[in-house]
Design a protein around this motif. Sequence first.
Motif, PDB file in Angstrom:
ATOM      1  N   LEU A  22      -5.520  15.518   1.675  1.00 43.80           N
ATOM      2  CA  LEU A  22      -5.077  16.078   0.348  1.00 43.80           C
ATOM      3  C   LEU A  22      -5.923  15.668  -0.947  1.00 43.80           C
ATOM      4  N   TYR A  49      -3.704  15.139   7.666  1.00 39.54           N
ATOM      5  CA  TYR A  49      -4.587  16.098   6.852  1.00 39.54           C
ATOM      6  C   TYR A  49      -4.897  15.191   5.517  1.00 39.54           C
ATOM      7  N   PRO A  66       1.545  12.951  -2.182  1.00 37.22           N
ATOM      8  CA  PRO A  66       2.387  11.880  -1.321  1.00 37.22           C
ATOM      9  C   PRO A  66       3.197  10.826  -2.171  1.00 37.22           C
ATOM     10  N   PRO A  96      -0.741   5.503  -0.738  1.00 41.40           N
ATOM     11  CA  PRO A  96      -0.815   6.518   0.224  1.00 41.40           C
ATOM     12  C   PRO A  96      -2.253   6.840   0.456  1.00 41.40           C
ATOM     13  N   THR A  97      -2.584   6.886   1.719  1.00 39.58           N
ATOM     14  CA  THR A  97      -3.982   7.214   2.306  1.00 39.58           C
ATOM     15  C   THR A  97      -3.849   7.755   3.644  1.00 39.58           C
ATOM     16  N   PRO A  98      -4.580   8.594   4.149  1.00 42.80           N
ATOM     17  CA  PRO A  98      -4.498   9.111   5.443  1.00 42.80           C
ATOM     18  C   PRO A  98      -4.675   8.004   6.659  1.00 42.80           C
ATOM     19  N   HIS A  99      -5.154   6.837   6.222  1.00 39.73           N
ATOM     20  CA  HIS A  99      -5.446   5.745   7.075  1.00 39.73           C
ATOM     21  C   HIS A  99      -4.098   5.138   7.310  1.00 39.73           C
ATOM     22  N   GLY A 123      -4.516   7.537  -5.100  1.00 36.81           N
ATOM     23  CA  GLY A 123      -6.321   7.407  -5.020  1.00 36.81           C
ATOM     24  C   GLY A 123      -6.502   8.910  -5.445  1.00 36.81           C
ATOM     25  N   GLY A 143      -5.423  14.315  -3.454  1.00 33.99           N
ATOM     26  CA  GLY A 143      -4.826  12.881  -4.233  1.00 33.99           C
ATOM     27  C   GLY A 143      -3.631  12.255  -3.685  1.00 33.99           C
ATOM     28  N   GLY A 144      -3.352  10.948  -4.007  1.00 37.47           N
ATOM     29  CA  GLY A 144      -1.998  10.474  -3.660  1.00 37.47           C
ATOM     30  C   GLY A 144      -0.824  10.953  -4.636  1.00 37.47           C
ATOM     31  N   SER A 173       0.689   7.007   5.374  1.00 38.64           N
ATOM     32  CA  SER A 173       0.322   8.528   5.360  1.00 38.64           C
ATOM     33  C   SER A 173       1.317   9.523   5.528  1.00 38.64           C
ATOM     34  N   VAL A 174       1.245  10.456   4.646  1.00 32.74           N
ATOM     35  CA  VAL A 174       2.143  11.683   4.781  1.00 32.74           C
ATOM     36  C   VAL A 174       1.767  12.810   5.931  1.00 32.74           C
ATOM     37  N   GLY A 175       0.780  12.472   6.495  1.00 32.38           N
ATOM     38  CA  GLY A 175       0.298  13.581   7.758  1.00 32.38           C
ATOM     39  C   GLY A 175      -1.029  13.136   7.956  1.00 32.38           C
ATOM     40  N   TYR A 227     -10.148  11.913  -5.985  1.00 31.78           N
ATOM     41  CA  TYR A 227     -11.690  12.048  -5.498  1.00 31.78           C
ATOM     42  C   TYR A 227     -11.936  11.571  -3.788  1.00 31.78           C
ATOM     43  N   GLU A 228     -12.937  10.733  -3.884  1.00 29.36           N
ATOM     44  CA  GLU A 228     -13.247  10.449  -2.444  1.00 29.36           C
ATOM     45  C   GLU A 228     -12.254   9.181  -2.018  1.00 29.36           C
TER      46      GLU A 228
HETATM   47  N1  SAM Z   1     -12.296  10.136   1.986  1.00 33.29           N
HETATM   48  C1  SAM Z   1     -10.988   9.965   2.078  1.00 33.29           C
HETATM   49  C2  SAM Z   1     -10.896  10.009   3.745  1.00 33.29           C
HETATM   50  O1  SAM Z   1     -11.490  10.691   4.318  1.00 33.29           O
HETATM   51  O2  SAM Z   1     -10.010   9.344   4.110  1.00 33.29           O
HETATM   52  C3  SAM Z   1      -9.940  10.834   1.691  1.00 33.29           C
HETATM   53  C4  SAM Z   1      -9.816  10.835   0.139  1.00 33.29           C
HETATM   54  S1  SAM Z   1      -8.635  11.950  -0.310  1.00 33.29           S
HETATM   55  C5  SAM Z   1      -9.529  13.249  -0.643  1.00 33.29           C
HETATM   56  C6  SAM Z   1      -8.176  11.337  -2.089  1.00 33.29           C
HETATM   57  C7  SAM Z   1      -6.951  10.508  -2.000  1.00 33.29           C
HETATM   58  O3  SAM Z   1      -5.787  11.299  -1.734  1.00 33.29           O
HETATM   59  C8  SAM Z   1      -6.621   9.322  -1.164  1.00 33.29           C
HETATM   60  O4  SAM Z   1      -7.420   8.209  -1.572  1.00 33.29           O
HETATM   61  C9  SAM Z   1      -5.196   9.180  -0.751  1.00 33.29           C
HETATM   62  O5  SAM Z   1      -4.754   8.430  -1.987  1.00 33.29           O
HETATM   63  C10 SAM Z   1      -4.589  10.636  -0.844  1.00 33.29           C
HETATM   64  N2  SAM Z   1      -4.367  11.148   0.051  1.00 33.29           N
HETATM   65  C11 SAM Z   1      -5.007  12.218   0.928  1.00 33.29           C
HETATM   66  N3  SAM Z   1      -4.433  12.602   1.903  1.00 33.29           N
HETATM   67  C12 SAM Z   1      -3.364  11.807   2.205  1.00 33.29           C
HETATM   68  C13 SAM Z   1      -2.471  11.748   3.257  1.00 33.29           C
HETATM   69  N4  SAM Z   1      -2.431  12.530   4.164  1.00 33.29           N
HETATM   70  N5  SAM Z   1      -1.573  10.870   3.191  1.00 33.29           N
HETATM   71  C14 SAM Z   1      -1.434   9.934   2.118  1.00 33.29           C
HETATM   72  N6  SAM Z   1      -2.382  10.055   1.037  1.00 33.29           N
HETATM   73  C15 SAM Z   1      -3.319  10.858   1.029  1.00 33.29           C
END
Ligand code: SAM
Length: 261
Positions: free
Chosen positions: A143, A141, A149, A91-94, A118, A145-146, A137-139, A120-121
């Motif tokens: 969060l 925005y 998601p 899970p990642t915003p990417h 994931g 952490g993962g 990605s779940v959206g 933290y950063e």
């Molecule tokens: N620094 C990253 C960025 O700007 O893309 C964001 C890191 S976030 C604070 C920490 C973790 O939360 C990510 O590694 C991911 O696993 C998870 N996460 C946060 N938002 C998410 C989303 N919209 N969809 C899926 N996973 C998310």
Amino acid sequence: MLRFDVLTLFPDMISPVLGQSILKRAQEKGLLDVRVHNLRDFTEDRHKTADDLPYGGGAGMVMKAEPIFRAIDALTEETQADGDEMRLLFPTPHGRPFSQDYARRLAEERRRMVILCGHYEGVDERVRTALSPEEVSVGDYVLTGGELPALILIDAAARLVPGVLGDPDSLIEESFSDSLLEYPHYTRPVEVRGLGVPEVLLSGHHEVIRLWRRKQALCSTYLRRPDLLRDRVLTSEDRRLLDELISEGVSTVSMRSGEEG
Ligand code: SAM
């Protein structure tokens, strides 16, 4: 059986949710198996360090690569020993947007699904480079952490596994099942704070109720998510109901439906 392995630094963000309601029953029925693994168990030093400062400076901490590689190695070994295959989700915003179709495909997956959470950063980029996980990605925005998601993926997929929901009919007409939002529901009593139930639902006429619900579903989708109707090939019935809605003035129909049925 749907099988997930969740890799996280915060198992307590996951496990309590799995111990409730429908997900709990799915596991008891042997339809879902979720194992939560603490990434700290795969660290190498006595302080169990799983994150560190980012090279190049900047805010926040980055999850170290090695504990993740070790956890994946252990799961790969276990999976191969069981004669299974593995699918790694990250899970990642990417990532690719998660959707009901995506959930449907997960629900049909026979491989073991590993979800890497994931925090933290984020995660050392070399994890992505070396493992090429499926990014979801779940959206749009961010969060903390993962973990949330991961629960979203598990929940949305598990409820589509036959036998998980008490009444399988719940899946037939719900939102997105047919690229439409669902019609509204009412339960007893017949009046709450001066608000009634549409007469049609009390009528006992199944066909009339079916048509009313279909029209409400089309109306809700037309008003809230017209994108879902675009490119859709409409049945003649849907076309007729939609034409009716448009000629009635959709927004007023949605407001009047509670009164007139
Ligand atoms: N620094 C990253 C960025 O700007 O893309 C964001 C890191 S976030 C604070 C920490 C973790 O939360 C990510 O590694 C991911 O696993 C998870 N996460 C946060 N938002 C998410 C989303 N919209 N969809 C899926 N996973 C998310």
